[in-house]
Design a protein around this motif. Structure first.
Motif, mmCIF file in Angstrom:
data_model
loop_
_atom_site.group_PDB
_atom_site.id
_atom_site.type_symbol
_atom_site.label_atom_id
_atom_site.label_comp_id
_atom_site.label_asym_id
_atom_site.label_seq_id
_atom_site.Cartn_x
_atom_site.Cartn_y
_atom_site.Cartn_z
ATOM 1 N N HIS A 24 0.858 -1.179 0.000
ATOM 2 C CA HIS A 24 0.000 0.000 0.000
ATOM 3 C C HIS A 24 0.896 1.231 0.000
ATOM 4 O O HIS A 24 1.594 1.505 0.980
ATOM 5 N N SER B 133 -7.815 4.560 -2.460
ATOM 6 C CA SER B 133 -8.590 3.730 -1.535
ATOM 7 C C SER B 133 -7.876 2.403 -1.282
ATOM 8 O O SER B 133 -7.089 1.930 -2.110
ATOM 9 N N PHE B 134 -8.169 1.818 -0.139
ATOM 10 C CA PHE B 134 -7.568 0.534 0.239
ATOM 11 C C PHE B 134 -7.893 -0.533 -0.801
ATOM 12 O O PHE B 134 -7.009 -1.256 -1.273
ATOM 13 N N SER C 256 -6.142 0.038 -4.197
ATOM 14 C CA SER C 256 -4.710 -0.270 -4.176
ATOM 15 C C SER C 256 -4.465 -1.761 -4.374
ATOM 16 O O SER C 256 -3.464 -2.163 -4.978
ATOM 17 N N HIS D 53 -12.415 -6.962 3.735
ATOM 18 C CA HIS D 53 -11.683 -6.978 2.468
ATOM 19 C C HIS D 53 -11.032 -8.358 2.300
ATOM 20 O O HIS D 53 -10.393 -8.865 3.232
ATOM 21 N N GLY E 139 -12.471 -3.034 7.599
ATOM 22 C CA GLY E 139 -12.531 -1.581 7.558
ATOM 23 C C GLY E 139 -13.789 -1.069 8.233
ATOM 24 O O GLY E 139 -14.887 -1.582 7.971
ATOM 25 N N ARG F 48 -7.185 6.480 9.001
ATOM 26 C CA ARG F 48 -7.185 7.408 7.874
ATOM 27 C C ARG F 48 -8.321 8.425 8.027
ATOM 28 O O ARG F 48 -9.478 8.046 8.213
ATOM 29 N N PHE G 126 -8.643 0.684 9.525
ATOM 30 C CA PHE G 126 -8.426 -0.598 8.853
ATOM 31 C C PHE G 126 -7.614 -1.502 9.790
ATOM 32 O O PHE G 126 -6.510 -1.133 10.211
ATOM 33 N N ILE H 125 -5.647 -4.866 9.800
ATOM 34 C CA ILE H 125 -5.047 -5.605 8.683
ATOM 35 C C ILE H 125 -4.186 -6.759 9.171
ATOM 36 O O ILE H 125 -3.348 -6.590 10.067
ATOM 37 N N TYR I 154 1.196 -8.105 4.030
ATOM 38 C CA TYR I 154 0.864 -6.708 3.754
ATOM 39 C C TYR I 154 1.951 -5.793 4.273
ATOM 40 O O TYR I 154 2.467 -5.979 5.377
#
Length: 254
Positions: A93, A100-101, A104, A145, A155, A221, A236, A238, A243
């Motif tokens: 990212h 946007s997540f 990306s 996601h 998210g 964010r 988010f 994650i 990642y």
């Protein structure tokens, strides 16, 4: 990449027992060769520890050492209750581009999807009211996601109230930035982003299919329109195995 079947677990594969290289290192090297050849595609699942032990004629302890080595090298990931899998492609990212997540992930050629878990109008918490002032209500959206069908992030977003009449399907299929542009006629002009870490509680562990207490990345964010009005505040959560956040910097002499 080859899609041939993995070697039958019952078939013994000889190791060089007089070799200076330990047995577990030989097993790790053999499995690595087979992973690189695509023998465990398309699912990426390796045989069980018992099957590997039977194949090579070694103990479960030796097999675990071999798998531990592959995990440490980033070639294998363990999934609780499911087994060991070939590590997937790394997701990145970029922090130096406002994107946007979800977008990306798509731009990296990944099979990224979203699942909408919750969509409701809420009274904004005090800290949210300061960001979205003078609004006192907003739209709360919670989405999972996925990449290749596996959950990689949860998210949770607070968005402007004007998005409340969007359909469930629209919110599930479009990133927040796209929803803002379609509904309000403009997308974010800038965002403040902070990266941290936390341990997964029972709620996050269940959603992301990890063990409670597992380390997660947290991206906070807050996005703004060109006017300076806040249009998005999202957390988010994650899974960090595949990642990473990246950015480019230019040196400026003091």
């Amino acid at each position: 990449m080859s899609k041939t079947a993995a070697p039958a677990p019952a078939l013994r594969t000889a190791l060089t027992r007089q070799n200076a290289t330990s047995l577990y290192e030989q097993i790790a090297a053999r499995l690595m060769e087979e992973m690189e050849a695509g023998l465990y595609e398309p699912t990426g699942r390796l045989p069980s520890e018992a099957e590997i032990g039977e194949r090579f004629g070694v103990s479960r302890v030796t097999v675990r050492l071999a798998l531990d080595k592959l995990v440490q090298e980033g070639a294998v990931v363990r999934k609780q209750g499911k087994g060991s899998f070939v590590a997937g492609r790394q997701m990145r990212h970029g922090l130096d581009t406002l994107r946007s997540f979800h977008e990306s992930l798509k731009l990296q050629g990944l099979r990224a999807t979203m699942q909408l878990l919750e969509k409701k109008v809420v009274t904004l918490p005090d800290d949210m009211r300061q960001r979205f002032a003078p609004a006192v209500r907003g739209l709360f959206v919670q989405r999972l996601h996925f990449v290749d069908g596996e959950p990689i992030a949860l998210g949770e977003s607070h968005l402007p109230y004007r998005l409340n009449d969007l359909s469930w399907a629209e919110v599930e299929q479009q990133p927040a930035y796209s929803l803002l542009a379609d509904k309000m006629g403009e997308g974010p002009a800038r965002a403040d982003i902070a990266i941290g870490a936390l341990a997964a509680d029972e709620r996050l562990a269940g959603a992301l299919q990890v063990a409670a207490g597992s380390a997660l990345l947290l991206m906070r964010r807050t996005s703004y329109f060109g006017s300076g009005a806040c249009c998005d505040h999202t957390h988010f959560y994650i899974r960090p195995e595949r990642y990473e956040f990246v950015m480019s910097s230019t040196f400026r002499p003091a």
